[in-house]
Scaffold this active site. Structure first.
Site, PDB file in Angstrom:
ATOM      1  N   ASP A 125      -5.592   7.642 -22.189  1.00 31.52           N
ATOM      2  CA  ASP A 125      -4.284   6.935 -22.962  1.00 31.52           C
ATOM      3  C   ASP A 125      -3.281   6.413 -21.812  1.00 31.52           C
ATOM      4  O   ASP A 125      -2.498   7.261 -21.188  1.00 31.52           O
ATOM      5  CB  ASP A 125      -3.360   7.788 -23.878  1.00 31.52           C
ATOM      6  CG  ASP A 125      -4.725   7.689 -25.358  1.00 31.52           C
ATOM      7  OD1 ASP A 125      -4.465   6.837 -26.577  1.00 31.52           O
ATOM      8  OD2 ASP A 125      -5.606   8.464 -25.368  1.00 31.52           O
ATOM      9  N   LYS A 129       4.484   2.400 -21.225  1.00 37.14           N
ATOM     10  CA  LYS A 129       5.712   2.603 -21.000  1.00 37.14           C
ATOM     11  C   LYS A 129       6.255   3.524 -20.144  1.00 37.14           C
ATOM     12  O   LYS A 129       6.448   4.636 -20.645  1.00 37.14           O
ATOM     13  CB  LYS A 129       6.867   2.454 -22.432  1.00 37.14           C
ATOM     14  CG  LYS A 129       6.200   1.457 -23.436  1.00 37.14           C
ATOM     15  CD  LYS A 129       6.545   1.457 -24.805  1.00 37.14           C
ATOM     16  CE  LYS A 129       6.954   0.059 -25.740  1.00 37.14           C
ATOM     17  NZ  LYS A 129       6.482   0.379 -26.892  1.00 37.14           N
TER      18      LYS A 129
HETATM   19  C1  LIG Z   1      -8.197   5.406 -24.426  1.00 34.61           C
HETATM   20  S1  LIG Z   1      -9.314   5.620 -24.855  1.00 34.61           S
HETATM   21  C2  LIG Z   1     -10.256   5.579 -24.241  1.00 34.61           C
HETATM   22  C3  LIG Z   1     -11.399   6.561 -24.806  1.00 34.61           C
HETATM   23  C4  LIG Z   1     -13.125   6.356 -24.162  1.00 34.61           C
HETATM   24  N1  LIG Z   1     -12.687   7.177 -23.382  1.00 34.61           N
HETATM   25  C5  LIG Z   1     -12.739   4.826 -23.416  1.00 34.61           C
HETATM   26  O1  LIG Z   1     -13.344   5.192 -22.549  1.00 34.61           O
HETATM   27  O2  LIG Z   1     -13.267   3.871 -24.355  1.00 34.61           O
HETATM   28  C6  LIG Z   1      -8.877   8.016 -24.641  1.00 34.61           C
HETATM   29  C7  LIG Z   1      -9.216   8.621 -25.497  1.00 34.61           C
HETATM   30  O3  LIG Z   1      -8.458  10.057 -24.849  1.00 34.61           O
HETATM   31  C8  LIG Z   1      -8.437  10.898 -26.246  1.00 34.61           C
HETATM   32  N2  LIG Z   1      -7.768  12.017 -25.536  1.00 34.61           N
HETATM   33  C9  LIG Z   1      -6.304  11.164 -25.337  1.00 34.61           C
HETATM   34  N3  LIG Z   1      -5.865  12.608 -24.845  1.00 34.61           N
HETATM   35  C10 LIG Z   1      -5.988  14.045 -24.827  1.00 34.61           C
HETATM   36  C11 LIG Z   1      -6.547  15.070 -24.960  1.00 34.61           C
HETATM   37  N4  LIG Z   1      -5.584  15.914 -24.893  1.00 34.61           N
HETATM   38  N5  LIG Z   1      -7.720  15.964 -25.139  1.00 34.61           N
HETATM   39  C12 LIG Z   1      -8.761  15.207 -25.723  1.00 34.61           C
HETATM   40  N6  LIG Z   1      -9.055  13.933 -25.823  1.00 34.61           N
HETATM   41  C13 LIG Z   1      -7.414  13.143 -25.418  1.00 34.61           C
HETATM   42  C14 LIG Z   1      -7.938   9.706 -26.734  1.00 34.61           C
HETATM   43  O4  LIG Z   1      -8.505  10.366 -28.864  1.00 34.61           O
HETATM   44  C15 LIG Z   1      -8.975   8.835 -26.605  1.00 34.61           C
HETATM   45  O5  LIG Z   1      -9.761   8.943 -27.751  1.00 34.61           O
END
Ligand SMILES: C[S@@+](CC[C@H](N)C(=O)[O-])C[C@H]1O[C@@H](n2cnc3c(N)ncnc32)[C@H](O)[C@@H]1O
Length: 221
Positions: A125, A129
């Site tokens: 993610d 910001k």
């Molecule tokens: C922007 S999405 C990208 C998803 C995928 N990797 C893609 O490229 O389509 C980021 C993903 O990371 C997961 N994520 C964020 N923080 C995380 C954490 N601490 N542990 C595991 N997953 C996490 C979110 O739930 C989200 O599904």
């Protein structure tokens, strides 16, 4: 265990209400594929790969089907993504994936030293910001945790579509002494290698005209 310093780095845990089929996947199929304590990799395990934040699972499923000898741990707190992957695991009869349906950081703390030979963090993610950037998953603290659980020579792949996050990733990784950046020419960070399939998030970023950065780091031995 969650640490008080683990600021929430992900968005929603649940999206739309589940259909009956999705509910059955969650309650009946998930228990077969959850990473059980006795399945934690050991230092002696051959090839255990971890994907953190697999989203819809496109990359995780591709790697699992193309590398049947590797054991993959997929980590994702967003339940709709987990259900999607369970559907595919079931349909494709994949036996080499185990799922951790929560924050990756407690899992990293629970893993033994030098137990992983590849880690993927693809488009974490972005939190663009300034006031939210402290929520970004890739930080010096996460890199230290990864350094402990990755064996010498293990590869860490990280991608982002946000320039300031790309800079922060390089600072977090290269500011420590545990990883080398595998980079001989600019194409090494502008293009994915052939064994690195695209993801849903990446397709959206490219369609919106954003540049993507693909980093490969090697755990020093
Ligand atoms: C922007 S999405 C990208 C998803 C995928 N990797 C893609 O490229 O389509 C980021 C993903 O990371 C997961 N994520 C964020 N923080 C995380 C954490 N601490 N542990 C595991 N997953 C996490 C979110 O739930 C989200 O599904």
């Amino acid at each position: 265990m969650q640490d008080a310093r683990d600021l929430r780095s992900y968005g929603r845990r649940r999206g739309r209400a589940r259909s009956r089929r999705q509910q059955a996947l969650w309650s009946q199929v998930l228990p077969r594929f959850v990473l059980a304590p006795e399945e934690m990799p050991s230092q002696a395990a051959t090839d255990v790969w971890l994907e953190i934040g697999f989203g819809g699972g496109e990359h995780l499923l591709w790697q699992a089907s193309h590398h049947p000898a590797a054991r993959l741990i997929g980590c994702e707190p967003f339940e709709d993504g987990v259900v999607k992957v369970l559907d595919a695991i079931d349909a494709q009869n994949l036996s080499n994936i185990r799922l951790w349906t929560d924050d990756a950081r407690p899992l990293l703390r629970a893993l033994p030293n030098a137990s992983l030979s590849r880690v993927f963090i693809l488009f974490p993610d972005p939190w663009p910001k300034a006031r939210h950037q402290k929520r970004r998953l890739v930080s010096a603290q996460t890199i230290d945790a990864l350094a402990r659980v990755m064996r010498p020579g293990a590869e860490l792949r990280v991608a982002t579509d946000i320039g300031s996050y790309a800079t922060a990733i390089l600072q977090a990784v290269l500011g420590g002494s545990h990883f080398d950046w595998v980079c001989e020419s600019p194409s090494d960070w502008r293009l994915r290698t052939q064994d690195w399939p695209g993801t849903r998030y990446e397709a959206k970023a490219l369609a919106a005209g954003r540049r993507c950065y693909y980093f490969r780091f090697r755990r020093c031995g």
